[in-house]
Design an enzyme around this catalytic site. Structure first.
Site, PDB file in Angstrom:
ATOM      1  N   TYR A 147       0.774  -0.827   0.051  1.00 49.53           N
ATOM      2  CA  TYR A 147       0.236   0.504   0.321  1.00 49.53           C
ATOM      3  C   TYR A 147       0.603   0.915   0.087  1.00 49.53           C
ATOM      4  O   TYR A 147       0.155   2.088   0.060  1.00 49.53           O
ATOM      5  CB  TYR A 147      -0.856  -0.050   1.165  1.00 49.53           C
ATOM      6  CG  TYR A 147      -2.190  -1.003   1.278  1.00 49.53           C
ATOM      7  CD1 TYR A 147      -2.211  -2.271   0.870  1.00 49.53           C
ATOM      8  CD2 TYR A 147      -2.282  -1.421   2.418  1.00 49.53           C
ATOM      9  CE1 TYR A 147      -3.099  -3.272   0.510  1.00 49.53           C
ATOM     10  CE2 TYR A 147      -3.312  -2.089   2.850  1.00 49.53           C
ATOM     11  CZ  TYR A 147      -3.593  -3.105   1.552  1.00 49.53           C
ATOM     12  OH  TYR A 147      -4.117  -4.415   1.812  1.00 49.53           O
ATOM     13  N   LEU A 196     -17.943  -4.457   2.650  1.00 51.54           N
ATOM     14  CA  LEU A 196     -19.028  -4.018   2.299  1.00 51.54           C
ATOM     15  C   LEU A 196     -19.028  -4.230   0.455  1.00 51.54           C
ATOM     16  O   LEU A 196     -19.848  -3.327  -0.533  1.00 51.54           O
ATOM     17  CB  LEU A 196     -18.678  -2.237   2.544  1.00 51.54           C
ATOM     18  CG  LEU A 196     -19.604  -2.159   3.519  1.00 51.54           C
ATOM     19  CD1 LEU A 196     -19.074  -0.958   4.030  1.00 51.54           C
ATOM     20  CD2 LEU A 196     -20.446  -3.008   5.030  1.00 51.54           C
ATOM     21  N   ILE A 209     -12.230  -5.455   8.181  1.00 55.41           N
ATOM     22  CA  ILE A 209     -11.359  -4.506   8.532  1.00 55.41           C
ATOM     23  C   ILE A 209     -11.758  -2.995   7.471  1.00 55.41           C
ATOM     24  O   ILE A 209     -11.578  -2.734   6.853  1.00 55.41           O
ATOM     25  CB  ILE A 209     -10.069  -4.431   8.265  1.00 55.41           C
ATOM     26  CG1 ILE A 209     -10.271  -5.133   6.732  1.00 55.41           C
ATOM     27  CG2 ILE A 209      -9.387  -4.742   9.213  1.00 55.41           C
ATOM     28  CD1 ILE A 209      -8.516  -5.510   6.473  1.00 55.41           C
ATOM     29  N   LYS A 248     -12.435   0.605   5.436  1.00 55.30           N
ATOM     30  CA  LYS A 248     -12.367   1.676   5.688  1.00 55.30           C
ATOM     31  C   LYS A 248     -12.959   2.845   4.936  1.00 55.30           C
ATOM     32  O   LYS A 248     -13.995   2.774   3.936  1.00 55.30           O
ATOM     33  CB  LYS A 248     -10.809   1.997   4.511  1.00 55.30           C
ATOM     34  CG  LYS A 248      -9.529   2.584   3.734  1.00 55.30           C
ATOM     35  CD  LYS A 248      -9.694   2.646   2.647  1.00 55.30           C
ATOM     36  CE  LYS A 248     -10.701   2.978   1.150  1.00 55.30           C
ATOM     37  NZ  LYS A 248     -10.106   3.485  -0.049  1.00 55.30           N
ATOM     38  N   SER A 249     -12.842   3.770   5.975  1.00 58.04           N
ATOM     39  CA  SER A 249     -12.850   5.420   5.180  1.00 58.04           C
ATOM     40  C   SER A 249     -12.059   6.781   6.292  1.00 58.04           C
ATOM     41  O   SER A 249     -11.678   6.337   7.406  1.00 58.04           O
ATOM     42  CB  SER A 249     -14.781   5.479   6.119  1.00 58.04           C
ATOM     43  OG  SER A 249     -14.416   6.684   5.709  1.00 58.04           O
ATOM     44  N   VAL A 250     -12.170   7.563   5.235  1.00 59.69           N
ATOM     45  CA  VAL A 250     -11.394   8.809   5.674  1.00 59.69           C
ATOM     46  C   VAL A 250     -12.128   9.835   6.311  1.00 59.69           C
ATOM     47  O   VAL A 250     -11.834  10.704   6.441  1.00 59.69           O
ATOM     48  CB  VAL A 250     -10.498   9.125   4.794  1.00 59.69           C
ATOM     49  CG1 VAL A 250      -9.231   8.633   4.147  1.00 59.69           C
ATOM     50  CG2 VAL A 250     -11.386   9.840   3.384  1.00 59.69           C
ATOM     51  N   ARG A 256     -17.830   8.456   9.652  1.00 58.59           N
ATOM     52  CA  ARG A 256     -18.297   7.162   9.295  1.00 58.59           C
ATOM     53  C   ARG A 256     -17.482   6.292   9.825  1.00 58.59           C
ATOM     54  O   ARG A 256     -17.659   4.523   9.593  1.00 58.59           O
ATOM     55  CB  ARG A 256     -17.826   6.888   7.159  1.00 58.59           C
ATOM     56  CG  ARG A 256     -18.193   5.711   6.374  1.00 58.59           C
ATOM     57  CD  ARG A 256     -19.697   5.701   6.558  1.00 58.59           C
ATOM     58  NE  ARG A 256     -20.231   7.004   6.395  1.00 58.59           N
ATOM     59  CZ  ARG A 256     -20.491   6.958   5.035  1.00 58.59           C
ATOM     60  NH1 ARG A 256     -19.661   6.416   3.784  1.00 58.59           N
ATOM     61  NH2 ARG A 256     -21.313   8.447   4.550  1.00 58.59           N
TER      62      ARG A 256
END
Length: 283
Positions: free
Chosen positions: A55, A195, A233, A235-237, A241
């Protein structure tokens, strides 16, 4: 009607490591945004942070951990061996580079990111990882994206079974046979893209359950994962959220709700196929 919910004790993956069932993933978060994202996630209450060498954001993750003020021993850090570093000796070097980038003296969970069957080096990598556990550099080791044939081949050649298999799992791609095989061997399952990278949020079935429970579609899907005993796990920034995704441990689905979401299986991946995936760096 019966209801199902998450484990409150977390998921034990050996080496003294217990994974919270809801962690924070940093896939596709740019390196210059990773520090703030991790700080925000830790402030929201996350204690499992999942990254990977591929990443290209391990340094940002490490900076976020250091700046957060959260004691290191309260945080579980997972990172992964990229395909191009598989093999004897190069795996040990990759572990050292990840430790340096993250700024930690040990990695809590270290995974082989992809089986990369064209290279056929994952068994050699596993031996290096076992040695790293013995030397205190890593606490628990596992794999990611390993299909049945990769798992069975690895299990046949080692006395140390993987503690974890991180897989693409979501309502429309459940990998039931593979997850059952993992459970049979005592290998915990951790769902990435839980999701469906957002694609599963539009399901009328999920939306209906969400309306009835006063929850969001994302919360319903995450609760479904937890009811199946998986670690997730998302993910969101966005801090709001992040908090929403974490606020699912009290959400209970009925058995009928769980079965309704189980029925959404289509067999369609949104990510790479582990039988052929060979990219060595995501960014």
């Amino acid at each position: 009607m019966a209801e199902t919910g998450p484990s409150t004790a977390g998921v034990d993956v050996g080496g003294g490591v217990v994974l919270p069932q809801v962690g924070f993933g940093v896939f596709q978060i740019p390196p210059d945004e990773a520090q703030k994202a991790v700080e925000d996630a830790l402030a929201a209450g996350y204690r499992l942070i999942d990254t990977a060498a591929a990443y290209n954001n391990e340094a940002g993750v490490g900076a976020g951990i250091q700046a957060s003020g959260v004691p290191r021993d309260e945080i579980v850090v997972t990172t992964k061996l990229r395909n191009g570093n598989q093999g004897a000796r190069s795996t040990r070097e990759a572990i050292e580079r990840s430790r340096d980038a993250l700024g930690v003296d040990h990695i809590d969970v270290y995974l082989i990111h992809w089986p990369s069957p064209a290279r056929d080096l994952y068994r050699e990598s596993w031996s290096d990882m076992e040695a790293a556990v013995g030397d205190g550099l890593v606490r628990s080791i596992g794999v990611s994206n390993f299909l049945a044939e990769h798992l069975e081949r690895l299990l046949a050649s080692t006395s140390t079974r993987p503690a974890l298999n991180q897989l693409e799992v979501h309502p429309t791609f459940q990998q039931r046979e593979l997850t059952a095989l993992c459970e049979q061997h005592g290998i915990k399952v951790e769902a990435y893209s839980p999701l469906g990278q957002g694609a599963d949020l539009g399901s009328p079935v999920v939306a209906g359950i969400a309306r009835r429970l006063g929850a969001t579609p994302a919360q319903v899907i995450l609760a479904w994962h937890l009811a199946h005993g998986r670690v997730v796990i998302p993910k969101s920034v966005r801090p709001e959220r992040m908090a929403e995704n974490l606020d699912v441990t009290g959400l209970r689905l009925s058995d009928a709700d769980r079965r309704a979401i189980d029925s959404l299986e289509t067999g369609v991946r949104v990510g790479g196929d582990p039988a052929t995936f060979e990219i060595t760096q995501i960014r």
